[in-house]
Structures are given as C-alpha cells and as structure tokens.
Write an enzyme that holds these catalytic residues in place. Sequence first.
Site, PDB file in Angstrom:
ATOM      1  N   ASP A  77      39.813  15.262   7.623  1.00 51.66           N
ATOM      2  CA  ASP A  77      38.450  15.781   7.589  1.00 51.66           C
ATOM      3  C   ASP A  77      38.515  17.283   7.308  1.00 51.66           C
ATOM      4  O   ASP A  77      39.033  18.056   8.119  1.00 51.66           O
ATOM      5  CB  ASP A  77      37.808  15.501   8.955  1.00 51.66           C
ATOM      6  CG  ASP A  77      36.399  16.023   9.099  1.00 51.66           C
ATOM      7  OD1 ASP A  77      35.900  16.702   8.182  1.00 51.66           O
ATOM      8  OD2 ASP A  77      35.787  15.755  10.151  1.00 51.66           O
ATOM      9  N   ASP A  99      35.812  19.199   6.804  1.00 51.77           N
ATOM     10  CA  ASP A  99      34.508  19.775   7.141  1.00 51.77           C
ATOM     11  C   ASP A  99      33.737  20.170   5.881  1.00 51.77           C
ATOM     12  O   ASP A  99      33.601  19.379   4.970  1.00 51.77           O
ATOM     13  CB  ASP A  99      34.679  20.952   8.096  1.00 51.77           C
ATOM     14  CG  ASP A  99      35.005  20.514   9.516  1.00 51.77           C
ATOM     15  OD1 ASP A  99      34.865  19.316   9.825  1.00 51.77           O
ATOM     16  OD2 ASP A  99      35.428  21.353  10.325  1.00 51.77           O
ATOM     17  N   GLU A 108      31.990  17.822   3.194  1.00 52.52           N
ATOM     18  CA  GLU A 108      30.617  17.428   3.507  1.00 52.52           C
ATOM     19  C   GLU A 108      29.607  18.474   3.056  1.00 52.52           C
ATOM     20  O   GLU A 108      29.976  19.602   2.704  1.00 52.52           O
ATOM     21  CB  GLU A 108      30.474  17.160   5.004  1.00 52.52           C
ATOM     22  CG  GLU A 108      30.638  18.386   5.867  1.00 52.52           C
ATOM     23  CD  GLU A 108      30.901  18.033   7.324  1.00 52.52           C
ATOM     24  OE1 GLU A 108      30.147  18.539   8.179  1.00 52.52           O
ATOM     25  OE2 GLU A 108      31.837  17.263   7.600  1.00 52.52           O
ATOM     26  N   ARG A 122      31.446  13.587   1.282  1.00 54.41           N
ATOM     27  CA  ARG A 122      30.637  13.109   2.401  1.00 54.41           C
ATOM     28  C   ARG A 122      29.244  13.726   2.318  1.00 54.41           C
ATOM     29  O   ARG A 122      29.105  14.919   2.042  1.00 54.41           O
ATOM     30  CB  ARG A 122      31.305  13.494   3.724  1.00 54.41           C
ATOM     31  CG  ARG A 122      30.420  13.327   4.947  1.00 54.41           C
ATOM     32  CD  ARG A 122      31.164  13.607   6.228  1.00 54.41           C
ATOM     33  NE  ARG A 122      30.270  14.033   7.293  1.00 54.41           N
ATOM     34  CZ  ARG A 122      30.630  14.191   8.567  1.00 54.41           C
ATOM     35  NH1 ARG A 122      31.878  13.971   8.921  1.00 54.41           N
ATOM     36  NH2 ARG A 122      29.755  14.599   9.462  1.00 54.41           N
ATOM     37  N   GLU A 146      27.330   9.425   5.739  1.00 51.72           N
ATOM     38  CA  GLU A 146      27.456   9.502   7.196  1.00 51.72           C
ATOM     39  C   GLU A 146      26.130   9.176   7.881  1.00 51.72           C
ATOM     40  O   GLU A 146      25.044   9.552   7.418  1.00 51.72           O
ATOM     41  CB  GLU A 146      27.916  10.909   7.598  1.00 51.72           C
ATOM     42  CG  GLU A 146      28.037  11.158   9.096  1.00 51.72           C
ATOM     43  CD  GLU A 146      29.105  10.313   9.779  1.00 51.72           C
ATOM     44  OE1 GLU A 146      29.065   9.070   9.639  1.00 51.72           O
ATOM     45  OE2 GLU A 146      29.962  10.887  10.470  1.00 51.72           O
TER      46      GLU A 146
END
Length: 295
Positions: free
Chosen positions: A89, A91, A118, A161, A191
């Site tokens: 991940d 971010d 994301e 994401r 998400e």
Amino acid sequence: MLASAVPATDKRRALRSQLASGELTVLPGAFNVLSAQAIARAGAHGVYVSGHMIAADMGLPDIGLTTLSEVAQRASQIARMVDVPVIVDADTGFGEPANTARSIQLLEDAGVAGCHIEDQINPKRCGHSAGVEVVDAELALRRIRGAVLGRRDPDFVIIARTDARAAVGLDAAIERAQAFVAAGADVVFPEALRSLEEYRRFREAVDVPLMINLNEFGGRVPLTQAEVRDLGYQLAVYPMTLMRLAMGAVADGIRHLLDAGSQHALMGRMQTRDALYELLDYDGHARFDQQVIDG
C-alpha cells in the site's frame, strides 16, 4: 536461506500471470517478516503489506503519517524473504506526481511486485472511516500518470485505488477508474463499495483486473471468497486480519500473565520452538555455516 533466491522480476511476472488467469488471487496481509514467511509457507500466492498495518505497528493511526522510506523499508524486509509476490500500500504516492514516480522506483528497488496509489487528499484516512475526501479527478489522474511514467520494470504492477465512492458517489468512482485504466493502470481497486450490486457495476464498467478489500469492521460483513469469485474480481486482500488475530492473543496473554502469575496455561496456544525454528530455517543456516567451515 538468507533471502529469497527468486528475482523480483520473476515475482512480478508470477503476479501478472495470476491476474491474467482470471482466477482469484488471495493475499493475506503480513504484519512483519515472520508472518509473511508463514503466509508463503502456507501456500498463498502472495503477500499484502497494508499501510494501515505499517502505521499500527509503529503505534500510529492510519492518517498518512508514515513516510515513503518507512514503507519501502518494511516492504523490502518482507519481499526479500519470501518467494511469492508482495503488494504494498503506497497511500497517495507520498506527494506530487513526481514524488509518486519516485515512490514507484523505490518500491521497485525494494523488490515488491506492485503497489496501489489512491486518490484521497493528504492527510488521508483509512478507507473505511467516516469523512474520507478525495482530490479532484485531474490530480488523481496525474498521480497515476506519474506512477506509470516512473515505472522502469514494465512487469511492476500499478494498482489505481479510488476512494471516490464514499466522497463523491459511485458514478464518479467508475469514471475515475476508467480514466486510470486509460492512463496505464494495470489493476483498479474500488475501495469501500456498499453492496454486491455496486461491485457488479464496477466489474461491468472496468475492463482490467479488479482488487477487493476483505477488511473486518468496515461497516458491513466482509464478502466471502466465493462471493468475490462470483463477482469476477481477480485480487482479494485481508489487510489487518492476521495482525488483529495476533493482537487479540497478545491482549489475552498479557491479562493472563498479570492475573495468573504464570504462562503455564498459555503454552498450548503458543507456536512451539520447533515450529518457529522450522519457519526460520535454522537447519539451513547451520548447513551454510558448515559449508563455510568445510570450504
């Protein structure tokens, strides 16, 4: 023995092959290197490294406080010790689009197979928290463009994401996802969708592999793997499941030690010394030492 002998490029190709197969790839989330080794030993096709997990392990909430170097270091520690692909991940990419490009390159250097970026604002929040906000669509798109342009290994998997469902609605989230794919994203991660129907709509609208978060305590009962397969998603992660199991056992163990004055009643619930030594490959290290001595 001292590290995985499988090159990072091979792990990336393995992940791409899994995604191309159309089958569901399940990645349990590791909270340290040892748990990652246990995941790989159990036969999982890969390991997931959650930003929430990294933050929690540092005693921090998941609100964008961790740095690129901290995430890359943890990802590197895990990736170098397992033979399976690792997804981390990343971010919001840790800054502007140029920072995102640099993040991709440092994660490539860390040996991971892919990462997700994301579209939340900074500071970000856990995707299942209230109050999630996203940047405008153009900035979100520039982050993914930066990631794609920064990639040096074409097999490194870039996952876009979007948290837009909670902030601006499902239609806007789908529009962003389609733009991310056009910009070169390999996988899309919608998400915090709110129903099976919303997951179906995403599947119908986006023509690349899709990733799903099977998080506990996210406001709805987690989908089963059978449900995820039926939806046609290719990648499923359990970000915090193992850490929550472990910390639940830790809390119970602490209480028992303080109340009972002994760990005797807990020993049947512990990993044995032999099991730990096998996971750490003590015998392999001993053989290595002997080879050094024997010349």
